[in-house]
Design an enzyme around this catalytic site. Sequence first.
Site, PDB file in Angstrom:
ATOM      1  CB  SER A   1      37.927  36.326  32.752  1.00 25.29           C
ATOM      2  OG  SER A   1      37.735  37.698  32.529  1.00 25.29           O
TER       3      SER A   1
HETATM    4  N1  SAM Z   1      33.386  39.736  32.897  1.00 24.04           N
HETATM    5  C1  SAM Z   1      33.331  39.362  31.501  1.00 24.04           C
HETATM    6  C2  SAM Z   1      32.771  37.994  31.288  1.00 24.04           C
HETATM    7  O1  SAM Z   1      32.500  37.287  32.256  1.00 24.04           O
HETATM    8  O2  SAM Z   1      32.591  37.650  30.116  1.00 24.04           O
HETATM    9  C3  SAM Z   1      34.656  39.468  30.803  1.00 24.04           C
HETATM   10  C4  SAM Z   1      35.133  40.841  30.745  1.00 24.04           C
HETATM   11  S1  SAM Z   1      36.224  41.242  29.448  1.00 24.04           S
HETATM   12  C5  SAM Z   1      37.737  40.581  30.045  1.00 24.04           C
HETATM   13  C6  SAM Z   1      36.284  42.989  29.792  1.00 24.04           C
HETATM   14  C7  SAM Z   1      35.020  43.725  29.431  1.00 24.04           C
HETATM   15  O3  SAM Z   1      35.103  45.045  29.959  1.00 24.04           O
HETATM   16  C8  SAM Z   1      34.810  43.870  27.926  1.00 24.04           C
HETATM   17  O4  SAM Z   1      33.563  43.382  27.553  1.00 24.04           O
HETATM   18  C9  SAM Z   1      34.929  45.370  27.706  1.00 24.04           C
HETATM   19  O5  SAM Z   1      34.155  45.857  26.644  1.00 24.04           O
HETATM   20  C10 SAM Z   1      34.483  45.906  29.036  1.00 24.04           C
HETATM   21  N2  SAM Z   1      34.902  47.281  29.331  1.00 24.04           N
HETATM   22  C11 SAM Z   1      36.054  47.914  28.983  1.00 24.04           C
HETATM   23  N3  SAM Z   1      36.054  49.176  29.440  1.00 24.04           N
HETATM   24  C12 SAM Z   1      34.876  49.365  30.081  1.00 24.04           C
HETATM   25  C13 SAM Z   1      34.289  50.471  30.768  1.00 24.04           C
HETATM   26  N4  SAM Z   1      34.904  51.655  30.857  1.00 24.04           N
HETATM   27  N5  SAM Z   1      33.064  50.298  31.322  1.00 24.04           N
HETATM   28  C14 SAM Z   1      32.407  49.107  31.226  1.00 24.04           C
HETATM   29  N6  SAM Z   1      32.913  48.035  30.571  1.00 24.04           N
HETATM   30  C15 SAM Z   1      34.138  48.151  30.015  1.00 24.04           C
END
Ligand code: SAM
Length: 217
Positions: free
Chosen positions: A52
């Site tokens: 992000s």
């Molecule tokens: N917080 C992260 C960072 O600092 O790099 C960035 C997050 S990225 C915008 C969103 C993340 O949420 C992705 O890695 C995605 O695979 C994960 N995600 C999506 N659906 C999810 C779920 N149901 N449970 C856990 N993670 C999930």
Amino acid sequence: MVIETIQARGITDERVLEAMRTVPRHLFVPEEEREYAYGDFPLPIGFGQTISQPYIVALMTELLELKPGDKVLEVGTGSGYQAAVLASIPGVEVYSIEIIPELAQSAKERLERLGYRVHCKQGDGYYGWPEHAPFDAIIVTAAPDHVPPPLIDQLAEGGRMVIPVGPPGGYQTLWKFVKEEGGELKAYNMGGVAFVPLTGPGVEEHQHEGGMEWPIP
Ligand code: SAM
């Protein structure tokens, strides 16, 4: 870095600013993206996912109003950057769930290598992490189209949850919820954001349940 931008946009919590100054974002992005690591924008981390934008990381962290002794759950570990920022706030214990196995594994290894104490798990964060609930704070870094009820259940009384909610592929609303004593939820609209969608069986099985953005009071 982008500290001036972050401060100019209204982040004032000194602990958050210090975390943003010290966590080395360039070590959380793929090598070919390193030269862009300190710009205020998201970057690709593979598997169609992103790390992000630093301002959003700082804003969501500040909105959690963390205190020493708090237990915080992050849904969407991704690169591990947000988890490292949370773990840099003194006295806070961090739990983080990632659904994509390769990202879950690489983030866990990266966080360990860099010395950040984060409990990591691979799985569907829609269901939270009941074994460690209740949490004083919950941060969701991917957007569902409704607030997952298990996350509301796992928020402690007095707890804060920050979560983008809205249809996939567009803009969402960033909500802050505060669970009052007695369990009542107060909702605060923090403005528009653009996150990747929350995926997985939990959100798919309950899609549009109770209407868009249910159950925002
Ligand atoms: N917080 C992260 C960072 O600092 O790099 C960035 C997050 S990225 C915008 C969103 C993340 O949420 C992705 O890695 C995605 O695979 C994960 N995600 C999506 N659906 C999810 C779920 N149901 N449970 C856990 N993670 C999930």
